[in-house]
Design an enzyme around this catalytic site. Sequence first.
Site, PDB file in Angstrom:
ATOM      1  N   ARG A  50       0.886  -1.124  -0.060  1.00 24.01           N
ATOM      2  CA  ARG A  50      -0.239  -0.072   0.022  1.00 24.01           C
ATOM      3  C   ARG A  50       0.681   1.274  -0.008  1.00 24.01           C
ATOM      4  O   ARG A  50       0.594   2.215  -0.572  1.00 24.01           O
ATOM      5  CB  ARG A  50      -1.100   0.192   1.299  1.00 24.01           C
ATOM      6  CG  ARG A  50      -1.728   1.265   1.381  1.00 24.01           C
ATOM      7  CD  ARG A  50      -3.248   1.342   2.272  1.00 24.01           C
ATOM      8  NE  ARG A  50      -2.994   0.494   3.371  1.00 24.01           N
ATOM      9  CZ  ARG A  50      -2.251   0.751   4.450  1.00 24.01           C
ATOM     10  NH1 ARG A  50      -1.538   1.857   4.603  1.00 24.01           N
ATOM     11  NH2 ARG A  50      -2.244  -0.221   5.463  1.00 24.01           N
ATOM     12  N   TYR A 103     -16.652  16.208 -16.626  1.00 28.21           N
ATOM     13  CA  TYR A 103     -16.990  14.714 -16.539  1.00 28.21           C
ATOM     14  C   TYR A 103     -17.802  14.694 -15.487  1.00 28.21           C
ATOM     15  O   TYR A 103     -17.677  14.987 -14.319  1.00 28.21           O
ATOM     16  CB  TYR A 103     -15.725  13.960 -16.508  1.00 28.21           C
ATOM     17  CG  TYR A 103     -16.019  12.491 -16.148  1.00 28.21           C
ATOM     18  CD1 TYR A 103     -16.389  11.451 -17.112  1.00 28.21           C
ATOM     19  CD2 TYR A 103     -15.574  12.035 -14.893  1.00 28.21           C
ATOM     20  CE1 TYR A 103     -16.495  10.232 -16.874  1.00 28.21           C
ATOM     21  CE2 TYR A 103     -15.973  10.598 -14.446  1.00 28.21           C
ATOM     22  CZ  TYR A 103     -16.330   9.757 -15.614  1.00 28.21           C
ATOM     23  OH  TYR A 103     -16.644   8.376 -15.258  1.00 28.21           O
ATOM     24  N   ASP A 176      -7.727  18.025 -16.091  1.00 26.88           N
ATOM     25  CA  ASP A 176      -7.862  16.573 -16.276  1.00 26.88           C
ATOM     26  C   ASP A 176      -7.558  16.178 -17.818  1.00 26.88           C
ATOM     27  O   ASP A 176      -8.154  16.821 -18.759  1.00 26.88           O
ATOM     28  CB  ASP A 176      -9.356  16.248 -16.150  1.00 26.88           C
ATOM     29  CG  ASP A 176      -9.954  14.752 -16.365  1.00 26.88           C
ATOM     30  OD1 ASP A 176      -9.220  14.154 -17.020  1.00 26.88           O
ATOM     31  OD2 ASP A 176     -10.698  14.300 -15.930  1.00 26.88           O
ATOM     32  N   LYS A 201      -8.189   4.913 -19.692  1.00 24.30           N
ATOM     33  CA  LYS A 201      -8.746   5.616 -21.249  1.00 24.30           C
ATOM     34  C   LYS A 201      -7.293   5.534 -22.086  1.00 24.30           C
ATOM     35  O   LYS A 201      -7.064   4.371 -22.472  1.00 24.30           O
ATOM     36  CB  LYS A 201      -9.286   7.076 -21.393  1.00 24.30           C
ATOM     37  CG  LYS A 201     -10.231   7.220 -20.169  1.00 24.30           C
ATOM     38  CD  LYS A 201     -11.436   6.352 -20.025  1.00 24.30           C
ATOM     39  CE  LYS A 201     -12.353   6.328 -18.945  1.00 24.30           C
ATOM     40  NZ  LYS A 201     -12.953   7.688 -18.653  1.00 24.30           N
TER      41      LYS A 201
END
Length: 387
Positions: A50, A103, A176, A201
């Site tokens: 982590r 978005y 973004d 993406k």
Amino acid sequence: MTDHGFSTRAIHVGQEFDPTTGAIIPPIYQTSTFVQDGVGGLRGGYEYSRGGNPTRTSLETLLASLEGGKRALSFSSGLAAEDALLRAVLQPGDHVVLGNDVYGGTHRLINRVHGAWGVRNTTVDLGDLSAVREALAVDGTRILWIETPSNPLMKISDVAALAELGHEVGAIVVVDNTFASPALQQPLALGADVVVHSTTKYLGGHSDVVGGAVVIDDDELADKVQFVQFAAGAVSGPMDAWLTTRGIKTLAVRMQRHSANAQAVAERLVGHPAIQAVYYPGLAHHPGHELAARQMSGFGGMLSVALVGGAEAAKAFAEATEVFQLAESLGGVESLIGYPSEMTHASVRGTELEVPDNVIRLSVGIEDAADLIADVEQALEKIAGRA
Ligand SMILES: *Cc1c(COP(=O)(O)O)cnc(C)c1O
């Protein structure tokens, strides 16, 4: 590697061959923990995955290089990356300014999740600089959130001009960069402070992994986001990080082909009797064309069209293509078609972020352009026959 070109860095940064075996591809460190040579005796600084994992470090080093930032942090999804950034920066009562075509998931996260903790937001047309200045003047503004090109109407916002306005009020300017990818647009060089990505993406590029990243050029802010990454734990797993790194190696050539194919499809659709409007920044009549040509090194693979026949025609079109498959998401090598108002943008129906119901969105893949054009033409013929 900093003096090498983009494509060279995409293939080599953070990708040194394995010194033990000579494997040219670094191994996937599919491990949760690391054996210590005595208490606190860490080999290479790794303790528990982590907090850090070499496969994730490899991706983060690569992303920082490609965006021209000091540090990158990778997460289990784009929204997890955004959430970590927001938590690192915001306090209850703070105010965020974001584009009115952001978005939908970003709006939902800021408005409903962070809103519940007392974070306020204002959505504004990022093309209207005086409206942006007014929104930024609200007391407690900490973040200006930019998305360009926007989803799904492909509006282009002026990152350099907006960054200046944001900095005048001391806000952190976030871009973004999911739609353009660092192959076509580098927001930090244009004056932004932070870049966020849904690596799901174009960066991953093969529709086989969900992930996100934050790239930052400032160590103090990067430390804060890294603390949230560690303390809240929405990290990318080793396999996801590896798949993303593997995808990035071909990013530059993929983006060239995505852009060329999208341009060809857009040009074919302009003036078609069933099409009311084509939204693609590579078209000379697109209102953001000149700005995009200045700010980006290609126009990308995303385009939207509005249909003359309204919502029914739009849905029928999305269901009539064959090479373009009906699915959410974007940015993979395979072409996708979507109906935003009931798919990707269903969460913003009835708000000012609502997408017109006669719009469909195309994620143009890297198949043969002739097949993609033939596919949209046969679909439009099919729906004309039905009407
Ligand atoms: C998909 C997307 C996101 C969210 O990313 P996930 O990986 O789905 O969490 C954020 N911004 C944009 C522009 C996107 O397309």
